[in-house]
Design a protein around this motif. Structure first.
Motif, PDB file in Angstrom:
ATOM      1  N   GLY A  25       0.766  -1.177  -0.204  1.00 42.71           N
ATOM      2  CA  GLY A  25      -0.224   0.090   0.272  1.00 42.71           C
ATOM      3  C   GLY A  25       0.748   1.181  -0.217  1.00 42.71           C
ATOM      4  N   ALA A  26       1.810   1.359   1.010  1.00 45.81           N
ATOM      5  CA  ALA A  26       2.894   2.546   0.700  1.00 45.81           C
ATOM      6  C   ALA A  26       3.602   2.731  -0.549  1.00 45.81           C
ATOM      7  N   THR A  27       4.213   1.278  -1.329  1.00 46.51           N
ATOM      8  CA  THR A  27       4.413   1.227  -2.292  1.00 46.51           C
ATOM      9  C   THR A  27       3.371   2.196  -3.715  1.00 46.51           C
ATOM     10  N   PHE A  28       2.617   1.258  -3.740  1.00 42.56           N
ATOM     11  CA  PHE A  28       1.501   2.270  -4.292  1.00 42.56           C
ATOM     12  C   PHE A  28       1.812   3.626  -3.782  1.00 42.56           C
ATOM     13  N   LEU A  29       1.465   4.275  -3.137  1.00 45.19           N
ATOM     14  CA  LEU A  29       1.234   5.598  -2.441  1.00 45.19           C
ATOM     15  C   LEU A  29       2.717   5.898  -3.467  1.00 45.19           C
ATOM     16  N   GLY A  30       3.483   6.060  -2.319  1.00 43.44           N
ATOM     17  CA  GLY A  30       4.912   7.174  -2.619  1.00 43.44           C
ATOM     18  C   GLY A  30       5.993   5.773  -3.042  1.00 43.44           C
ATOM     19  N   GLY A  31       6.010   4.825  -3.594  1.00 45.43           N
ATOM     20  CA  GLY A  31       6.448   4.138  -4.941  1.00 45.43           C
ATOM     21  C   GLY A  31       8.430   3.209  -4.083  1.00 45.43           C
ATOM     22  N   PRO A  32       9.078   3.449  -4.911  1.00 43.80           N
ATOM     23  CA  PRO A  32       9.934   2.669  -4.846  1.00 43.80           C
ATOM     24  C   PRO A  32      10.559   2.972  -3.257  1.00 43.80           C
ATOM     25  N   LEU A  33      10.342   4.093  -3.479  1.00 47.65           N
ATOM     26  CA  LEU A  33      11.315   4.744  -2.410  1.00 47.65           C
ATOM     27  C   LEU A  33      10.884   4.691  -1.355  1.00 47.65           C
ATOM     28  N   ALA A  34       9.320   4.771  -0.832  1.00 44.39           N
ATOM     29  CA  ALA A  34       8.756   4.304   0.440  1.00 44.39           C
ATOM     30  C   ALA A  34       8.811   2.378   0.537  1.00 44.39           C
ATOM     31  N   ALA A  35       8.939   1.826  -0.311  1.00 42.41           N
ATOM     32  CA  ALA A  35       9.304   0.289  -0.407  1.00 42.41           C
ATOM     33  C   ALA A  35      10.704   0.169  -0.154  1.00 42.41           C
ATOM     34  N   GLY A  36      12.108   0.973   0.095  1.00 46.31           N
ATOM     35  CA  GLY A  36      12.950   0.889   0.034  1.00 46.31           C
ATOM     36  C   GLY A  36      13.125   0.746   1.712  1.00 46.31           C
ATOM     37  N   TYR A  37      12.703   2.082   2.241  1.00 41.94           N
ATOM     38  CA  TYR A  37      12.631   2.077   3.626  1.00 41.94           C
ATOM     39  C   TYR A  37      11.980   1.053   4.667  1.00 41.94           C
TER      40      TYR A  37
END
Length: 265
Positions: A25-37
């Protein structure tokens, strides 16, 4: 390690993790940057700091590559792509990576009724990532526009300089040319090119968001060009009348020309 062993040992009972659903869900909203974090935070909680740092780094690099690639796609093509397609694609990829790297641990963590961070917390991180991306995209767009403006301005100034160089040879020809050739040079090249330079500067003044320093430079260049026109028209008058009576006036104009040139240095 098998699922039974994970459940039996319950190695993650004292830590909180982000679920694959929250990360997606966070990735869909904030992109790979959110996923990486978020993936990195899971690795850190699992006492794998190196993997955590690598995850964040990969998230940053992936974000740069992703949006750099998007900016390279022609606008007429990107407009035809549904807005949700690209986020869905990279979210699906991230979900697969999470399942690959942390799926077993997250599954065992859930089966042991251990704690997860809330989806709202993950969404908040996704939103922060979105803000960072927005600032980055805005900055990129602003700088790109700024660079385009300077390139456009420099192109016009190059024409100005070319006209200047081609016409200042008149001063060399004063000592070698006859009245006919000098008048012809003034009428067909020198004076028209300086009038063209005035048009060039006036046109650049119409550029949107022209920086203050270029506006000030244009004021000097415009005055300089007008003085050049005055000087060459006075030369024409003196040559046509075959007189020296305008020498003092020409001297004063050239002093003003030098003053304007000094302002540019």
């Amino acid at each position: 390690m098998t699922e039974i062993e994970l459940k039996t040992e319950n190695n993650t009972k004292d830590i909180k993790l982000y679920s694959s659903k929250a990360i997606s869900g966070a990735t869909f909203l904030g992109g790979p940057l959110a996923a990486g974090y978020l993936i990195g935070e899971n690795f850190k909680a699992l006492d794998k700091p190196n993997e955590g740092r690598n995850s964040l780094l990969i998230g940053i690099v992936s974000t740069i590559i992703l949006f750099g690639g998007i900016f390279m796609i022609p606008e007429n093509i990107i407009d035809k792509i549904p807005q949700q397609i690209i986020p869905l694609i990279y979210t699906g990829i991230i979900w697969g990576i999470v399942e690959w790297k942390q799926g077993d641990v997250l599954k065992a963590h859930k089966e042991n009724d251990n704690s997860f961070f809330s989806g709202w917390r993950a969404a908040g991180i996704g939103f922060i990532s979105l803000l960072i991306l927005g600032i980055g995209i805005f900055g990129y767009a602003f700088l790109s526009t700024d660079n385009e403006l300077y390139e456009k301005y420099d192109t016009e100034i190059a024409k100005f300089s070319k006209n200047e160089n081609e016409t200042l040879v008149f001063y060399d020809n004063l000592n070698t040319g006859n009245n006919y050739t000098l008048l012809k040079e003034l009428d067909e090249r020198t004076i028209p090119k300086w009038k063209e330079n005035i048009e060039i500067i006036n046109n650049t003044n119409q550029f949107d968001d022209l920086p203050t320093e270029l506006i000030k430079q244009n004021e000097i260049l415009l005055k300089y060009s007008e003085l050049r026109v005055q000087a060459f028209e006075l030369f024409r008058k003196a040559i046509k009348e075959d007189t020296e009576i305008y020498a003092k006036q020409l001297e004063q104009i050239h002093i003003q020309i030098d003053n304007e040139l000094n302002k540019l240095n």
